[in-house]
Write a protein that holds these residues in place. Structure first.
Motif, PDB file in Angstrom:
ATOM      1  N   SER A 290      24.271   3.019  15.974  1.00  0.00           N
ATOM      2  CA  SER A 290      25.560   3.420  16.742  1.00  0.00           C
ATOM      3  C   SER A 290      26.352   4.197  15.596  1.00  0.00           C
ATOM      4  O   SER A 290      26.473   3.723  14.582  1.00  0.00           O
ATOM      5  CB  SER A 290      26.408   2.450  17.324  1.00  0.00           C
ATOM      6  OG  SER A 290      25.519   1.586  18.390  1.00  0.00           O
TER       7      SER A 290
ATOM      8  N   VAL B 156      27.016  -3.429  19.102  1.00  0.00           N
ATOM      9  CA  VAL B 156      26.667  -2.047  18.739  1.00  0.00           C
ATOM     10  C   VAL B 156      25.247  -2.090  18.251  1.00  0.00           C
ATOM     11  O   VAL B 156      24.747  -3.185  17.748  1.00  0.00           O
ATOM     12  CB  VAL B 156      27.458  -1.375  18.025  1.00  0.00           C
ATOM     13  CG1 VAL B 156      28.742  -1.105  18.885  1.00  0.00           C
ATOM     14  CG2 VAL B 156      27.715  -2.083  16.804  1.00  0.00           C
TER      15      VAL B 156
ATOM     16  N   GLU C 122      31.471   5.056  18.084  1.00  0.00           N
ATOM     17  CA  GLU C 122      30.941   4.072  19.158  1.00  0.00           C
ATOM     18  C   GLU C 122      31.402   2.611  18.683  1.00  0.00           C
ATOM     19  O   GLU C 122      31.650   1.831  19.443  1.00  0.00           O
ATOM     20  CB  GLU C 122      29.551   4.246  19.151  1.00  0.00           C
ATOM     21  CG  GLU C 122      29.040   5.495  19.884  1.00  0.00           C
ATOM     22  CD  GLU C 122      27.408   5.528  19.950  1.00  0.00           C
ATOM     23  OE1 GLU C 122      26.954   6.024  21.003  1.00  0.00           O
ATOM     24  OE2 GLU C 122      26.880   5.146  18.937  1.00  0.00           O
TER      25      GLU C 122
END
Length: 324
Positions: A219, A215, A223
């Motif tokens: 993020s 990520v 997420e």
């Protein structure tokens, strides 16, 4: 065969081990000029070392041959009894022959030795009787004399075969060091099983089995959770917008964050991640990854190609491959 005598099993076992340990230690006095010359001859030989023997000595010969072959010294076993019935044909002009015998006077040895000498091959005797026929006829002698067998009747080969085995190992290890034989060389001859995997399996071989969870530092919490859940490794790497590694987030990091009384609406990966994660280069051996995990009490490492993140190697990968 049973009798009515009661023995102290532990005492007998300890006595046996002590006798054999003493016999092995006493071999140090027999590491002489002949031993050194034998190592040099085998190391520089253009042929192979043919190792022969009869009875229990033949079994020891097979083990020595196996050790030599697996550590880069070409060797083969020839049973002394079979040798005089056709197997002598396996000996080539440049081969060296080593005959193993405790007494050096067995009938098969007495027949075999003159035949080998007629071929013109160098003959090494690994023998427990330096006055024997074999010792007197050999070009070089490796002395494996023992004072007594561990057998209470001083008959069954016990201490003597242990001494032969130890002398064979001393020979093999000297040859390993002579040739500079490395773990990488060893792996070439041991590709199978857990041992082989420890010697050749790389981090990349395991990390590539998974998708690489990742990520961005920006993020959202959702997420992050989706990425960890979808990749099913319990972890994700955190990268910046240039793809450079910044940190790591584990299931544990998420739980600890959720235990805090904070609003999660604006939480980003950067707020949760642990910086300076443990990494390992993808061309490292997988066994090195295991050692790093053990030292740091963790279950995964981030695999790297230089400074570029490439994936995850997990403890479960190592277990599945039988490395643990």
């Amino acid at each position: 065969m049973k009798n009515n005598v009661t023995i102290n099993i532990g005492a007998v076992a300890r006595r046996t081990i002590a006798m054999e340990a003493t016999a092995i230690n006493d071999l140090q006095q027999f590491i002489d000029a002949d031993f050194e010359k034998v190592v040099e001859l085998i190391a520089t030989c253009n042929g192979r070392l043919v190792v022969t023997g009869i009875g229990k000595s033949a079994i020891i010969a097979q083990k020595i041959v196996a050790t030599l072959n697996s550590t880069g010294t070409p060797a083969l076993f020839m049973h002394a009894a079979d040798a005089i019935h056709g197997d002598l044909g396996m000996i080539r002009q440049n081969d060296i022959v080593m005959c193993i015998s405790k007494s050096g006077t067995s009938a098969e040895v007495k027949v075999l030795v003159p035949l080998v000498k007629n071929f013109g091959n160098v003959l090494i005797a690994m023998v427990g009787n330096t006055s024997s026929f074999l010792a007197q006829e050999a070009d070089y002698v490796l002395n494996t004399t023992v004072s007594q067998e561990a057998c209470p009747n001083n008959l069954a080969p016990t201490t003597s075969t242990t001494a032969q085995l130890a002398m064979g190992d001393a020979l093999a290890v000297c040859l390993i060091e002579w040739h500079g034989f490395t773990a990488a060389d060893f792996a070439k001859f041991h590709p199978g099983g857990a041992l082989g995997k420890k010697l050749y399996l790389k981090v990349a071989d395991l990390s590539k089995l998974h998708q690489a969870p990742q990520v961005l530092t920006t993020s959202s919490l959702r997420e992050v959770i989706v990425e960890i859940s979808s990749k099913m490794l319990g972890v994700t790497a955190v990268l910046d917008e240039n793809g450079q590694l910044q940190g790591i987030i584990t299931d544990g990091d998420l739980r600890r964050m959720l235990e805090k009384s904070v609003s999660t609406a604006s939480v980003t990966a950067k707020d949760i991640m642990s910086v300076n994660p443990k990494t390992i280069q993808q061309d490292e051996l997988a066994i090195n990854a295991l050692e790093m995990m053990r030292r740091n009490d963790i279950t995964q490492l981030l695999a790297m190609d230089g400074t570029r993140y490439t994936g995850i190697i997990h403890l479960h990968d190592l277990i599945r491959e039988g490395i643990i």
